[in-house]
Design a protein around this motif. Structure first.
Motif, PDB file in Angstrom:
ATOM      1  N   GLY A  32      47.501 -77.938  16.785  1.00 36.49           N
ATOM      2  CA  GLY A  32      48.688 -78.259  17.588  1.00 36.49           C
ATOM      3  C   GLY A  32      48.614 -79.653  18.167  1.00 36.49           C
ATOM      4  O   GLY A  32      47.968 -80.542  17.612  1.00 36.49           O
ATOM      5  N   ASP A  33      49.269 -79.859  19.289  1.00 36.17           N
ATOM      6  CA  ASP A  33      49.361 -81.209  19.861  1.00 36.17           C
ATOM      7  C   ASP A  33      48.043 -81.672  20.478  1.00 36.17           C
ATOM      8  O   ASP A  33      47.048 -80.947  20.458  1.00 36.17           O
ATOM      9  N   SER A 121      53.644 -89.594   7.024  1.00 37.68           N
ATOM     10  CA  SER A 121      52.972 -88.409   6.493  1.00 37.68           C
ATOM     11  C   SER A 121      51.807 -88.737   5.559  1.00 37.68           C
ATOM     12  O   SER A 121      51.004 -87.873   5.257  1.00 37.68           O
TER      13      SER A 121
ATOM     14  N   SER B 176      55.139 -76.628  22.282  1.00 39.05           N
ATOM     15  CA  SER B 176      54.323 -77.682  22.862  1.00 39.05           C
ATOM     16  C   SER B 176      55.022 -78.264  24.079  1.00 39.05           C
ATOM     17  O   SER B 176      56.250 -78.293  24.159  1.00 39.05           O
ATOM     18  N   TYR B 186      55.309 -86.027   9.733  1.00 38.27           N
ATOM     19  CA  TYR B 186      55.329 -85.037   8.654  1.00 38.27           C
ATOM     20  C   TYR B 186      56.721 -84.823   8.097  1.00 38.27           C
ATOM     21  O   TYR B 186      57.260 -83.737   8.178  1.00 38.27           O
ATOM     22  N   MET B 187      57.323 -85.835   7.540  1.00 37.99           N
ATOM     23  CA  MET B 187      58.609 -85.664   6.887  1.00 37.99           C
ATOM     24  C   MET B 187      58.391 -85.004   5.533  1.00 37.99           C
ATOM     25  O   MET B 187      57.287 -84.815   5.082  1.00 37.99           O
ATOM     26  N   GLY B 189      59.802 -82.125   2.341  1.00 39.19           N
ATOM     27  CA  GLY B 189      60.275 -80.756   2.227  1.00 39.19           C
ATOM     28  C   GLY B 189      59.180 -79.712   2.218  1.00 39.19           C
ATOM     29  O   GLY B 189      59.411 -78.588   1.830  1.00 39.19           O
ATOM     30  N   VAL B 190      57.965 -80.071   2.633  1.00 35.01           N
ATOM     31  CA  VAL B 190      56.882 -79.112   2.489  1.00 35.01           C
ATOM     32  C   VAL B 190      56.760 -78.206   3.703  1.00 35.01           C
ATOM     33  O   VAL B 190      57.244 -78.526   4.781  1.00 35.01           O
ATOM     34  N   LEU B 191      56.117 -77.089   3.465  1.00 32.94           N
ATOM     35  CA  LEU B 191      55.919 -76.104   4.513  1.00 32.94           C
ATOM     36  C   LEU B 191      54.552 -76.322   5.134  1.00 32.94           C
ATOM     37  O   LEU B 191      53.539 -76.300   4.461  1.00 32.94           O
ATOM     38  N   ARG B 192      54.520 -76.566   6.432  1.00 31.55           N
ATOM     39  CA  ARG B 192      53.258 -76.751   7.143  1.00 31.55           C
ATOM     40  C   ARG B 192      53.233 -75.849   8.359  1.00 31.55           C
ATOM     41  O   ARG B 192      54.276 -75.491   8.860  1.00 31.55           O
ATOM     42  N   ALA B 193      52.041 -75.640   8.872  1.00 33.84           N
ATOM     43  CA  ALA B 193      51.964 -75.011  10.169  1.00 33.84           C
ATOM     44  C   ALA B 193      52.617 -75.984  11.139  1.00 33.84           C
ATOM     45  O   ALA B 193      52.316 -77.169  11.132  1.00 33.84           O
ATOM     46  N   GLU B 195      53.472 -78.426  13.993  1.00 38.20           N
ATOM     47  CA  GLU B 195      52.615 -79.198  14.895  1.00 38.20           C
ATOM     48  C   GLU B 195      52.924 -78.933  16.359  1.00 38.20           C
ATOM     49  O   GLU B 195      52.070 -79.025  17.207  1.00 38.20           O
ATOM     50  N   PHE B 196      54.191 -78.667  16.642  1.00 36.07           N
ATOM     51  CA  PHE B 196      54.583 -78.597  18.037  1.00 36.07           C
ATOM     52  C   PHE B 196      54.821 -77.159  18.525  1.00 36.07           C
ATOM     53  O   PHE B 196      55.572 -76.921  19.452  1.00 36.07           O
ATOM     54  N   ILE B 197      54.191 -76.225  17.848  1.00 37.62           N
ATOM     55  CA  ILE B 197      54.173 -74.837  18.327  1.00 37.62           C
ATOM     56  C   ILE B 197      52.721 -74.381  18.316  1.00 37.62           C
ATOM     57  O   ILE B 197      52.012 -74.629  17.350  1.00 37.62           O
ATOM     58  N   THR B 198      52.248 -73.806  19.390  1.00 39.06           N
ATOM     59  CA  THR B 198      50.913 -73.217  19.340  1.00 39.06           C
ATOM     60  C   THR B 198      51.029 -71.748  19.699  1.00 39.06           C
ATOM     61  O   THR B 198      51.983 -71.320  20.334  1.00 39.06           O
ATOM     62  N   LYS B 199      50.040 -70.971  19.260  1.00 36.02           N
ATOM     63  CA  LYS B 199      50.011 -69.565  19.601  1.00 36.02           C
ATOM     64  C   LYS B 199      48.882 -69.341  20.589  1.00 36.02           C
ATOM     65  O   LYS B 199      47.777 -69.840  20.386  1.00 36.02           O
TER      66      LYS B 199
ATOM     67  N   LEU C 191      50.740 -76.851   2.154  1.00 37.15           N
ATOM     68  CA  LEU C 191      50.908 -75.517   1.610  1.00 37.15           C
ATOM     69  C   LEU C 191      52.281 -75.424   0.965  1.00 37.15           C
ATOM     70  O   LEU C 191      53.292 -75.643   1.600  1.00 37.15           O
TER      71      LEU C 191
ATOM     72  N   LEU D 191      52.505 -68.175   7.327  1.00 40.15           N
ATOM     73  CA  LEU D 191      53.306 -69.386   7.357  1.00 40.15           C
ATOM     74  C   LEU D 191      54.583 -69.153   6.570  1.00 40.15           C
ATOM     75  O   LEU D 191      54.553 -68.801   5.410  1.00 40.15           O
ATOM     76  N   LYS D 199      67.827 -77.665   7.768  1.00 40.96           N
ATOM     77  CA  LYS D 199      67.894 -79.086   7.482  1.00 40.96           C
ATOM     78  C   LYS D 199      69.276 -79.383   6.938  1.00 40.96           C
ATOM     79  O   LYS D 199      69.771 -78.677   6.074  1.00 40.96           O
TER      80      LYS D 199
END
Lengths: 216, 216, 216, 216
Positions: A32-33, A121, B176, B186-187, B189-193, B195-199, C191, D191, D199
């Motif tokens: 995360g951040d 990126s 976040s 991170y521009m 079209g890919v799927l990533r975890a 960045e600005f959300i944490t669990k 991913l 994920l 988008k």
């Protein structure tokens, strides 16, 4: 080339016992951040102390305020300066509002390198900014590009960024050697990191990249 | 309830200094399958030794052969038995060919618990197998369901599996607190975890689940 | 069993020319939430008209307000009722605030089925709600569970939900038959859905599931 | 600039009724590789015919053999040539063994453009190959870069590739306007594409990119 980073103490010991390249340890208490709580900073302090005691040669570390300004906490600086080993400011740099102001702050903090993909990126996307940073740094700090570097783009990246060092994992995918692969454990239509593929450093890729560096 | 697992030494120290619940450390040198090389086993040995020295109360560990049979290496067993602390056989169990044979092997190896989602993608999916394991175990080892347990399905899971203990992270998503969120890094079209959300662990969820346990 | 859904007109024609099972067409102009703009609803109207003209037997469709209440737009209802073919209310149902109120609305709108995973991530997780919906529906509408159903959990699902029909893709993964697989196109640590694996309906799984249904 | 692509017939009709830019339709019967079965080719034929009847201005299409050689099936060529509208060879090109041989084949097949990211994960990564293709094409076919182009990298890409046209979605992320967002439907550690973010094309980005093109 010639440095490696990670964050596992057993791994540090096994590597230090088998080879001589400097080993840098990643100090990042969670994903995360890069805005850390007091407890998280306490964990980072402990980690620095432990890894230092086990002969880490340096650290990869970074911290930001909620407004994306370099915010390296006082208690870390103290701990950190007593540690007095080489260190790299983490990709937190790529999240900063103003990279040029951030670089000056990081120089003041005494870091030796900034690890960056040029606030994009990948290093190739961020190459124009990296080139400007290299110029403005004027040898006061090493700008170390990292993110998406491989043996197909390294020559362009070195030329476009003017960087002297770079960071890459040089990994390629390998299928698992498991002969029995249970498929039921992760059924369903979701996207996951594949269980039966691992990525590991590719010696051939490292060799090809080393030759590109030597040719310069 | 009442145990926690992870693999960061600084974190272990901060937690041990602040609370009294037993802390179990995850010994897993990399992602992917559970078939380890000699060097990886050496790293696992080192990790066990270090964490033991720093007062870990137990370990979560597992290893398989390429044919998906429990293959806990001799050199780990030795190290491990000298450690003599409680321990849990990792989700590697869920990849095994025959879970009932695997359970007998794990009992022989002296583990105290098996962490499992019943060889399915979640405990609820794997509940029938978990129930059979609990029966066949007959108190010789604790079958500990883990994977996808939350406060909405816990009661059903306890009822359907007959398990006495369970493992869950009880996490909920948090945005976040970064006020400045650079989107360019991170521009694409890919799927990533994200960045600005944490669990993070949700105290309310833990409380609700504790009440369900107490009601039984 | 015995129905199929998708949204490609050429595919509809090829299927209608080769087999006799009723074919339902998915009307969903984009991914993401189910709150549609006027233009998106216009696209949905056109799609209904075209697919109807090409002998679709029914539609799978759904729409919500921003407060997650069923909001099937007037202009769609008009178009839709003239179409007078069987239809299914889409998984939009699972996003609704109150599923019982939503069910009453959907009955009033004249739908024949509700496709649902019980407002959870899979039918097995949502089974208790699905069972309540089946009871409250009292044959006024068919509650059709869908989401994560496979040949290993179908019997439990039928028993726990009391549902008479279900929706599933019965797919298994197949490796691509491409002998030359360029790996450079998607390098990097992100991913993605794997390019060289496709999922297709598994005739064996369909057969096994059919036998479970017949046994009841 | 000035063309758009997709594959929904209702959407084609709504767009053709509202604006005058040429509209190209994507003919791709499924995800995964570009090696199609006879039935899949039949679906592609049907799709071409239907979309042509509804005034599509061109198609985006591609097909490969299992050895990654351009393999545009005879029955598609026939159908296709009677269609006689502009057309683009799809990203299947990026999977080809030899891009220069592939380009010659595609020119012979009568295509007007090749959509490519230069056999890399993004146009910027593939720029050197794209530049070579533009040179070797020598105006016999339009090499159209597409993949990861945005308003921050467009000027570099035009300069590095020498391309005259390009393809991009110019999208930015938007949060859903749903005020009620049920989180339970997709709990768990997997994920997924986020449900409550979509988008959409960003008019400001299109404007900025148009100005860059005009400045050349």
């Amino acid at each position: 080339m010639g440095r490696c980073t990670f964050r596992n103490l057993g791994l540090l010991q096994v590597i230090k016992g088998r080879c001589k390249i400097p080993v840098f340890v990643l100090i990042r208490p969670r994903g995360g951040d890069f805005r850390y709580s007091d407890l998280e900073i306490q964990v980072m302090r402990q980690d620095i102390q432990i890894f230092k005691a086990h002969k880490a040669d340096g650290f990869v570390i970074g911290a930001l305020s909620s407004t994306a300004i370099i915010n390296f906490p006082r208690q870390l600086i103290v701990k950190y300066s007593t540690v007095r080993c080489m260190s790299i400011f983490l990709a937190a740099f790529d999240m900063c509002q103003d990279p040029f102001i951030a670089m000056e702050t990081i120089i003041c903090l005494g870091f030796e390198r900034i690890l960056t993909s040029g606030q994009e990126s990948s290093v190739l996307e961020g190459a124009p900014l990296i080139r400007s940073l290299v110029e403005k740094a004027h040898n006061r700090i090493i700008i170390m590009p990292g993110g998406g570097i491989n043996d197909r783009n390294l020559e362009r990246i070195l030329k476009e960024t003017n960087a002297e060092e770079f960071h890459c994992s040089a990994r390629s995918s390998k299928n698992s050697e498991m002969q029995y692969q249970k498929s039921s454990v992760y059924m369903g239509g979701v996207l996951r990191a594949p269980e039966f593929i691992t990525k590991s450093t590719d010696a051939g890729m490292v060799q090809r990249m080393k030759e590109m560096l030597d040719k310069r």
